[in-house]
Write a protein that holds these residues in place. Structure first.
Motif, PDB file in Angstrom:
ATOM      1  N   UNK A   1      52.656  51.506  21.349  1.00 37.60           N
ATOM      2  CA  UNK A   1      53.891  51.453  22.105  1.00 37.60           C
ATOM      3  C   UNK A   1      53.768  50.895  23.511  1.00 37.60           C
ATOM      4  N   UNK A   2      52.562  50.771  24.027  1.00 34.82           N
ATOM      5  CA  UNK A   2      52.369  50.343  25.410  1.00 34.82           C
ATOM      6  C   UNK A   2      52.037  48.849  25.478  1.00 34.82           C
ATOM      7  N   UNK A   3      52.393  48.193  26.586  1.00 29.18           N
ATOM      8  CA  UNK A   3      52.072  46.768  26.724  1.00 29.18           C
ATOM      9  C   UNK A   3      50.566  46.541  26.861  1.00 29.18           C
ATOM     10  N   UNK A   4      50.114  45.383  26.424  1.00 28.95           N
ATOM     11  CA  UNK A   4      48.735  44.983  26.646  1.00 28.95           C
ATOM     12  C   UNK A   4      48.609  44.564  28.098  1.00 28.95           C
ATOM     13  N   UNK A   5      47.659  45.173  28.796  1.00 27.38           N
ATOM     14  CA  UNK A   5      47.469  44.911  30.222  1.00 27.38           C
ATOM     15  C   UNK A   5      46.058  44.385  30.433  1.00 27.38           C
ATOM     16  N   UNK A   6      45.950  43.343  31.229  1.00 25.87           N
ATOM     17  CA  UNK A   6      44.652  42.746  31.580  1.00 25.87           C
ATOM     18  C   UNK A   6      44.588  42.673  33.098  1.00 25.87           C
ATOM     19  N   UNK A   7      43.478  43.113  33.673  1.00 21.07           N
ATOM     20  CA  UNK A   7      43.260  43.006  35.114  1.00 21.07           C
ATOM     21  C   UNK A   7      42.497  41.711  35.394  1.00 21.07           C
ATOM     22  N   UNK A   8      42.858  41.034  36.466  1.00 22.21           N
ATOM     23  CA  UNK A   8      42.183  39.792  36.833  1.00 22.21           C
ATOM     24  C   UNK A   8      41.343  40.003  38.085  1.00 22.21           C
ATOM     25  N   UNK A   9      40.104  39.553  38.028  1.00 26.19           N
ATOM     26  CA  UNK A   9      39.234  39.524  39.203  1.00 26.19           C
ATOM     27  C   UNK A   9      39.469  38.166  39.847  1.00 26.19           C
ATOM     28  N   UNK A  10      40.448  38.119  40.725  1.00 26.81           N
ATOM     29  CA  UNK A  10      40.915  36.837  41.256  1.00 26.81           C
ATOM     30  C   UNK A  10      41.369  36.989  42.699  1.00 26.81           C
ATOM     31  N   UNK A  11      41.337  35.885  43.458  1.00 25.81           N
ATOM     32  CA  UNK A  11      41.949  35.932  44.791  1.00 25.81           C
ATOM     33  C   UNK A  11      43.446  36.176  44.628  1.00 25.81           C
ATOM     34  N   UNK A  12      44.011  36.951  45.529  1.00 26.88           N
ATOM     35  CA  UNK A  12      45.380  37.444  45.330  1.00 26.88           C
ATOM     36  C   UNK A  12      46.425  36.337  45.277  1.00 26.88           C
ATOM     37  N   UNK A  13      46.548  35.544  46.314  1.00 29.88           N
ATOM     38  CA  UNK A  13      47.612  34.536  46.357  1.00 29.88           C
ATOM     39  C   UNK A  13      47.291  33.361  45.434  1.00 29.88           C
ATOM     40  N   UNK A  14      46.106  32.784  45.567  1.00 29.42           N
ATOM     41  CA  UNK A  14      45.740  31.633  44.747  1.00 29.42           C
ATOM     42  C   UNK A  14      45.733  31.997  43.272  1.00 29.42           C
ATOM     43  N   UNK A  15      45.220  33.179  42.961  1.00 33.18           N
ATOM     44  CA  UNK A  15      45.188  33.638  41.572  1.00 33.18           C
ATOM     45  C   UNK A  15      46.581  33.850  41.005  1.00 33.18           C
ATOM     46  N   UNK A  16      47.472  34.403  41.829  1.00 34.22           N
ATOM     47  CA  UNK A  16      48.856  34.619  41.380  1.00 34.22           C
ATOM     48  C   UNK A  16      49.536  33.296  41.069  1.00 34.22           C
ATOM     49  N   UNK A  17      49.339  32.313  41.929  1.00 35.40           N
ATOM     50  CA  UNK A  17      49.958  31.000  41.709  1.00 35.40           C
ATOM     51  C   UNK A  17      49.392  30.356  40.445  1.00 35.40           C
ATOM     52  N   UNK A  18      48.067  30.349  40.317  1.00 38.82           N
ATOM     53  CA  UNK A  18      47.449  29.742  39.140  1.00 38.82           C
ATOM     54  C   UNK A  18      47.911  30.431  37.859  1.00 38.82           C
ATOM     55  N   UNK A  19      47.959  31.748  37.873  1.00 36.50           N
ATOM     56  CA  UNK A  19      48.384  32.496  36.693  1.00 36.50           C
ATOM     57  C   UNK A  19      49.844  32.219  36.354  1.00 36.50           C
ATOM     58  N   UNK A  20      50.695  32.232  37.360  1.00 36.43           N
ATOM     59  CA  UNK A  20      52.122  32.029  37.113  1.00 36.43           C
ATOM     60  C   UNK A  20      52.414  30.633  36.579  1.00 36.43           C
ATOM     61  N   UNK A  21      51.757  29.635  37.143  1.00 38.46           N
ATOM     62  CA  UNK A  21      51.981  28.265  36.674  1.00 38.46           C
ATOM     63  C   UNK A  21      51.542  28.129  35.224  1.00 38.46           C
ATOM     64  N   UNK A  22      50.381  28.675  34.874  1.00 35.92           N
ATOM     65  CA  UNK A  22      49.941  28.578  33.481  1.00 35.92           C
ATOM     66  C   UNK A  22      50.818  29.430  32.564  1.00 35.92           C
ATOM     67  N   UNK A  23      51.228  30.604  33.016  1.00 37.69           N
ATOM     68  CA  UNK A  23      52.115  31.441  32.201  1.00 37.69           C
ATOM     69  C   UNK A  23      53.410  30.705  31.876  1.00 37.69           C
ATOM     70  N   UNK A  24      53.879  29.879  32.794  1.00 36.99           N
ATOM     71  CA  UNK A  24      55.130  29.142  32.572  1.00 36.99           C
ATOM     72  C   UNK A  24      55.027  28.145  31.423  1.00 36.99           C
ATOM     73  N   UNK A  25      53.806  27.811  31.011  1.00 38.19           N
ATOM     74  CA  UNK A  25      53.607  26.882  29.891  1.00 38.19           C
ATOM     75  C   UNK A  25      53.577  27.599  28.554  1.00 38.19           C
ATOM     76  N   UNK A  26      53.601  28.940  28.588  1.00 34.10           N
ATOM     77  CA  UNK A  26      53.543  29.707  27.353  1.00 34.10           C
ATOM     78  C   UNK A  26      52.137  30.093  26.937  1.00 34.10           C
TER      79      UNK A  26
END
Length: 137
Positions: free
Chosen positions: A93-118
């Motif tokens: 019943x719970x979502x799959x959660x993954x933690x990223x060992x990443x720089x906060x701002x740069x990692x967020x941008x990189x993740x969001x841009x790739x997530x937008x591709x599906x």
């Protein structure tokens, strides 16, 4: 559906601003949820704010959590363990959660841009983690 992203910071303003930057670069289809500060608006982290953000960010393809430093990592790890335990007890019943060992701002941008591709959760997490190598000079 896309991978959701939760941004955990000791500062509510930093979490919101990072979500704004990543969202502006990735577009409106990526669910970016800030989870900054404590329950009473102070500096720190809150497992309940993170849990709420994970719920909001979950569209069925998993949720990536990026943390700024220190106790935000411990709090996110605790939540991940809680969700995994609940998932075992409730049969999925719970979502799959993954933690990223990443720089906060740069990692967020990189993740969001790739997530937008599906891209899937693991690819989005790897994109965030590869942001360590983004040189500025």
């Amino acid at each position: 559906m896309t991978v959701g992203i939760v941004l955990v910071s000791h500062s509510a303003a930093l979490a919101r601003a990072t979500a704004d930057v990543a969202g502006a670069l990735s577009g409106p289809d990526v669910l970016l949820e800030p989870a900054g500060g404590t329950d009473d608006g102070g500096m720190g982290t809150s497992i309940e704010l993170i849990r709420s953000a994970v719920t909001k960010a979950d569209a069925g393809d998993g949720v990536l959590i990026l943390m700024d430093m220190g106790s935000s990592v411990l709090t996110a790890k605790t939540l991940q363990a809680d969700l995994e335990d609940a998932d075992l007890e409730e049969d999925g019943g719970e979502p799959t959660v993954r933690l990223a060992d990443a720089p906060f701002v740069e990692g967020a941008v990189a993740a969001a841009v790739l997530a937008s591709t599906g891209a899937d959760l693991e690819a989005v997490a790897q994109s965030a983690e590869q942001a360590w190598s983004m040189r500025k000079l």
